[in-house]
Structures are given as C-alpha cells and as structure tokens.
Design a protein around this motif. Structure first.
Motif, mmCIF file in Angstrom:
data_model
loop_
_atom_site.group_PDB
_atom_site.id
_atom_site.type_symbol
_atom_site.label_atom_id
_atom_site.label_comp_id
_atom_site.label_asym_id
_atom_site.label_seq_id
_atom_site.Cartn_x
_atom_site.Cartn_y
_atom_site.Cartn_z
ATOM 1 N N GLY A 211 3.278 -2.571 -2.688
ATOM 2 C CA GLY A 211 4.260 -3.769 -2.069
ATOM 3 C C GLY A 211 5.663 -3.202 -2.262
ATOM 4 O O GLY A 211 6.470 -3.338 -0.933
ATOM 5 N N ALA A 212 6.137 -2.459 -2.997
ATOM 6 C CA ALA A 212 7.601 -1.883 -2.978
ATOM 7 C C ALA A 212 7.619 -0.900 -1.725
ATOM 8 O O ALA A 212 8.584 -0.576 -1.064
ATOM 9 C CB ALA A 212 7.691 -0.902 -4.375
ATOM 10 N N ALA A 213 6.628 0.013 -1.564
ATOM 11 C CA ALA A 213 6.631 0.902 -0.541
ATOM 12 C C ALA A 213 6.905 0.272 0.676
ATOM 13 O O ALA A 213 7.540 0.727 1.746
ATOM 14 C CB ALA A 213 5.357 1.948 -0.553
ATOM 15 N N SER A 214 5.966 -1.045 1.098
ATOM 16 C CA SER A 214 5.883 -1.751 2.203
ATOM 17 C C SER A 214 7.270 -2.361 2.409
ATOM 18 O O SER A 214 7.695 -2.111 3.363
ATOM 19 C CB SER A 214 4.966 -2.751 1.991
ATOM 20 O OG SER A 214 5.110 -3.599 3.262
ATOM 21 N N MET A 215 8.110 -2.733 1.324
ATOM 22 C CA MET A 215 9.574 -3.352 1.680
ATOM 23 C C MET A 215 10.363 -2.214 1.765
ATOM 24 O O MET A 215 11.507 -2.410 2.579
ATOM 25 C CB MET A 215 9.709 -4.190 0.319
ATOM 26 C CG MET A 215 9.054 -5.402 0.114
ATOM 27 S SD MET A 215 9.719 -6.240 -1.153
ATOM 28 C CE MET A 215 9.098 -5.478 -2.610
ATOM 29 N N LEU A 216 10.396 -0.977 1.414
ATOM 30 C CA LEU A 216 11.390 0.164 1.348
ATOM 31 C C LEU A 216 11.039 1.170 2.506
ATOM 32 O O LEU A 216 11.743 2.010 2.717
ATOM 33 C CB LEU A 216 11.453 0.651 -0.172
ATOM 34 C CG LEU A 216 11.790 -0.220 -1.251
ATOM 35 C CD1 LEU A 216 11.616 0.814 -2.410
ATOM 36 C CD2 LEU A 216 13.403 -0.623 -0.955
ATOM 37 N N ALA A 224 10.369 4.774 -0.950
ATOM 38 C CA ALA A 224 8.850 4.576 -0.506
ATOM 39 C C ALA A 224 7.957 5.584 -0.560
ATOM 40 O O ALA A 224 6.852 5.546 -1.132
ATOM 41 C CB ALA A 224 8.820 3.912 1.088
ATOM 42 N N ARG A 225 8.350 7.140 -0.448
ATOM 43 C CA ARG A 225 7.585 8.003 -0.699
ATOM 44 C C ARG A 225 7.313 8.160 -2.045
ATOM 45 O O ARG A 225 6.176 8.471 -2.567
ATOM 46 C CB ARG A 225 8.288 9.245 -0.041
ATOM 47 C CG ARG A 225 8.128 9.460 1.305
ATOM 48 C CD ARG A 225 8.686 10.889 1.850
ATOM 49 N NE ARG A 225 10.020 11.139 1.780
ATOM 50 C CZ ARG A 225 10.998 10.886 2.279
ATOM 51 N NH1 ARG A 225 10.605 10.345 3.551
ATOM 52 N NH2 ARG A 225 12.241 11.266 2.254
ATOM 53 N N THR A 276 6.246 1.308 -15.948
ATOM 54 C CA THR A 276 7.695 1.386 -15.604
ATOM 55 C C THR A 276 8.097 1.588 -13.920
ATOM 56 O O THR A 276 8.966 1.232 -13.536
ATOM 57 C CB THR A 276 8.595 1.924 -16.624
ATOM 58 O OG1 THR A 276 8.358 1.494 -17.928
ATOM 59 C CG2 THR A 276 10.059 1.876 -16.272
ATOM 60 N N ALA A 277 7.215 2.854 -14.030
ATOM 61 C CA ALA A 277 7.408 3.311 -12.383
ATOM 62 C C ALA A 277 7.166 2.368 -11.366
ATOM 63 O O ALA A 277 7.576 2.255 -10.225
ATOM 64 C CB ALA A 277 6.805 4.790 -12.440
ATOM 65 N N ALA A 278 5.920 1.514 -11.915
ATOM 66 C CA ALA A 278 5.507 0.245 -10.878
ATOM 67 C C ALA A 278 6.340 -0.716 -10.871
ATOM 68 O O ALA A 278 6.196 -1.639 -9.906
ATOM 69 C CB ALA A 278 4.285 -0.079 -11.143
ATOM 70 N N GLY A 279 7.507 -0.923 -11.697
ATOM 71 C CA GLY A 279 8.252 -1.973 -11.459
ATOM 72 C C GLY A 279 8.568 -2.920 -12.623
ATOM 73 O O GLY A 279 9.441 -3.796 -12.915
ATOM 74 N N VAL A 280 7.808 -2.665 -13.718
ATOM 75 C CA VAL A 280 7.780 -3.708 -14.746
ATOM 76 C C VAL A 280 8.177 -2.657 -16.109
ATOM 77 O O VAL A 280 7.413 -1.931 -16.461
ATOM 78 C CB VAL A 280 6.438 -4.394 -15.016
ATOM 79 C CG1 VAL A 280 6.505 -5.057 -16.258
ATOM 80 C CG2 VAL A 280 6.261 -5.197 -13.953
#
Length: 398
Positions: A211-216, A224-225, A276-280
């Motif tokens: 999801g983060a890669a899709s937005m960035l 995104a990479r 943490t790297a995944a966003g949480v």
C-alpha cells in the motif's frame, strides 16, 4: 531408517509346531507310562495299533500346518489325532496329557480368530468328547466320567484364556490407534499454528508495504523502491521458514545442513524492525535478567509476540505498538499493547475473528501458563501471557 524390532525367539515359532510338539511329548509320556499299547473291547482289524498311532501323528502334523489358514479343519484333524492316540494308548479315558495338543490349538484359535470361529472350534471339541463318552457307554466299555468331565472343563477354560488374550490384544491395538490419532491431531494443530503465525504476519507486513509503495510510486519513487525491497526481503524470509518447516517434516530423524534453528524470544527485535519498516512502530522493552530459554518456551514467546503484532498491523489501526518482556525467577511474562481501536477493530477480539488469539491461548495452555486478552480501559488492546519456566531454567535465573 526405522528398524522393526525382532520378535522373541519363542514367538517366532509357528503355533502348528507347538501343537505337534505337544502331541509328541504327550504320546511319548503315555507310551513310557503304559505297560504297552493295548485296547479294551476294540480291535483295529488289519491295522496294528502302531499304524493307528502313525495315522494320528500324521493327522496332527497336517492339522498343525493348516492351523493358521484353515483353523476349523485343522482343529478337526488335531482332535482326531488326539482321539486316535487315546484309543491306542489308553482306551478307558482321554487323559489331560493326551489332550494337550488340542488345548494348545484351542488357545491359539481363541486368541487370534474371531469369536464365532473359536466358539465353533470349542463346540466341536466338546461334541467329540461327548461322542467318545457316549460311544464307549453304548459299547459297554469302561469309561471314567469324572476325568472326561474335567477334560471338557479344561477345554472351556482354555477357550476363555485364549479369548481373553484376543480381547486384551484388541484393546491394546485400539488404545495404540487412538494414541496415534491423538498424536497426529496434535501435530496437525502444531503445524497449523506455525503456518498461521508465520504467514499471517508476513501477509500483513507485505500488505502495508504494498500500500505504501502504491501511494509513493509517483511522488517518491525512492521510498517506493524501499517498500518493494522490504516486500522482497519479507517474502524471502517467509519462504525460507516454510522450506525449513517442510524439510523438518520430511526428515525429522536427521539434521539438515541447510536448516536453521526455529525463532526464539530474542528474535523479536528483528520482528520489531520489520514491522516498524512496514509503518507500525514497535517498541520492545526488556525487564529482569535476560537469559536463554528452553526452545519450546522461546518459540512460544516469539509466536505470541508475532501474532499479537500481526493483529495490530491488520486490525487495530494503530501507529504504535509496545512489547514488554519481563523475566522473573520462575517465569517469563509477555505483554503487547497498542493504542488503536481495541476490541472494536481487533478481529482477534471479535466473535467472528480468526484463529490468532485461539492459537496463542493453545500455546500458553500447553506450557501450563496464563493468558489474558481484551480491550484496554484507555483505548487500544492488550495481550498478556505468562509462561512458567522448568526447574533447570529457574535455577539459572536465581
């Protein structure tokens, strides 16, 4: 390779051999005990008594050879051999010694064949004894009623002994089959828990990173990479774990050179970094004197944290998660808390939730620990587990 234990030597002897040996021993004993072969009130015609004795022996040998394949026919021949031997050596009574081979055959048939077959054989034995007694009575030949009755009762007792042996063997087989089924069920549940804990966390992290890669991907292709690299790393790590599990299942007797140890409680730092790297953000706190734990407790502790963090990532809607591990002299306590939507959004806490908390509770229960899970008063969700340590681990902590 698993080796099959060799049966004791006596059990390797076929039952028919025991029947023949019993007939031979009883016949030799009767010959040595008697003055000589004689018949009272009966003449064998042109056959000598020794010819009849030889025919009795042949019938017994053939009956012994057929005992395992055709039990009723075999027993008929064995009883005929016993009667023939009695006629040759002591026509007034069928003594216990002359009925030993019949008793051996009866015990074997009752102990290894269905009850219907063994009852048929018992009925045949009693019918032959009765016919022998009645025939001698009608011919006005001497008989000993008490001895014949005792021999008939002995045949019944032998049947009960063999039937009890069969029932005990069937019960032991049923208990063994039940134990194997229970062990297989336990192993399936263990594998299911391992797969669920491993894959559910990975999929949650991958979903966040994707999801983060899709937005960035358009605005910040560099980040995104990084998200895509994290997806690749997480996927490879999970595939490696699945491969280790499959290798372990295929060859549990040998140590594979490519296999790695199962995760332990110390690995939650790496788990926290990946999440943490995944966003949480996941913060880990250690309390008490850290020390090595038994493999089963270490693995259970890691899976408890992994599943709890997975629920936070997938369901809680939280930005931060806290993991506290407390070592005491007799136990290790694990607490995972978040500031998300708690029981309103945590699927594990809902009635229709998945197997996450159920798997955690099963792990804790198997280790004799205590487990709690539920919404926090100030918001969010809390999972707490206490795992008792074995005596040797407790001594190390003192």
């Amino acid at each position: 390779m698993t080796t099959v234990p060799t049966a004791p030597r006596l059990k390797r002897v076929p039952p028919g051999v025991w029947v023949v040996l019993a007939w031979s021993a009883s016949t030799v004993y009767a010959i040595l005990s008697a003055v000589g072969p004689h018949v009272v009130g009966w003449s064998p015609g042109r056959f000598s008594l020794w010819d009849l004795l030889a025919l009795s022996g042949i019938a017994t040998v053939i009956g012994g050879m057929l005992l395992q394949r055709r039990p009723i026919v075999a027993h008929t021949l064995i009883v005929g051999g016993a009667i023939g031997g009695a006629l040759c050596l002591n026509s007034t009574v069928i003594a216990f010694t002359q009925f030993t081979d019949v008793a051996v055959a009866l015990i074997f048939i009752a102990g290894s064949r269905p009850r219907r077959t063994s009852l048929t054989v018992l009925g045949l034995t009693l019918a032959v004894l009765t016919a022998y007694f009645v025939a001698r009575k009608l011919a006005s030949w001497p008989v000993v009623f008490s001895t014949q009755t005792a021999v008939a009762l002995a045949a019944v007792v032998m049947w009960f002994v063999g039937d009890a042996t069969r029932q005990a063997r069937e019960h032991e087989r049923d208990v063994g089959a039940h134990a194997m089924a229970q062990a297989a069920m336990t192993e399936r549940l263990r594998i299911a828990r391992e797969l669920h804990d491993m894959i559910a966390h990975t999929v949650g992290v991958i979903a966040l990173q994707a999801g983060a890669a899709s937005m960035l991907i358009d605005a910040e292709p560099g980040k995104a990479r990084e998200a895509v690299r994290a997806i690749e790393s997480t996927s490879r790590e999970t595939l490696s774990g699945l491969r280790r599990m499959l290798v372990s299942l295929r060859n549990q007797d040998s140590d594979s050179q490519g296999s790695a140890p199962m995760p332990a409680l110390d690995d939650i730092e790496r788990l926290a970094e990946a999440t943490t790297a995944a966003g949480v953000r996941v913060g880990v706190e250690w309390h008490g004197a850290r020390r090595a734990l038994p493999p089963d407790i270490g693995l259970a502790g890691f899976r408890i944290v992994q599943e709890s963090v997975t629920n936070v990532v997938r369901h809680a809607g939280a930005e931060e998660c806290r993991v506290a591990v407390t070592f005491s002299a007799a136990s290790v306590a694990i607490e995972v808390t978040d500031d998300g939507t708690g029981g309103n959004g945590n699927a594990a806490a809902s009635p229709t939730g998945g197997y996450g908390l159920v798997g955690i509770q099963e792990r804790v229960t198997l280790l004799g620990g205590a487990f709690e899970a539920g919404p926090r008063l100030g918001g969010g969700f809390r999972v707490a587990a206490t795992l008792p340590l074995p005596a040797d681990a407790r001594m190390e902590g003192n």
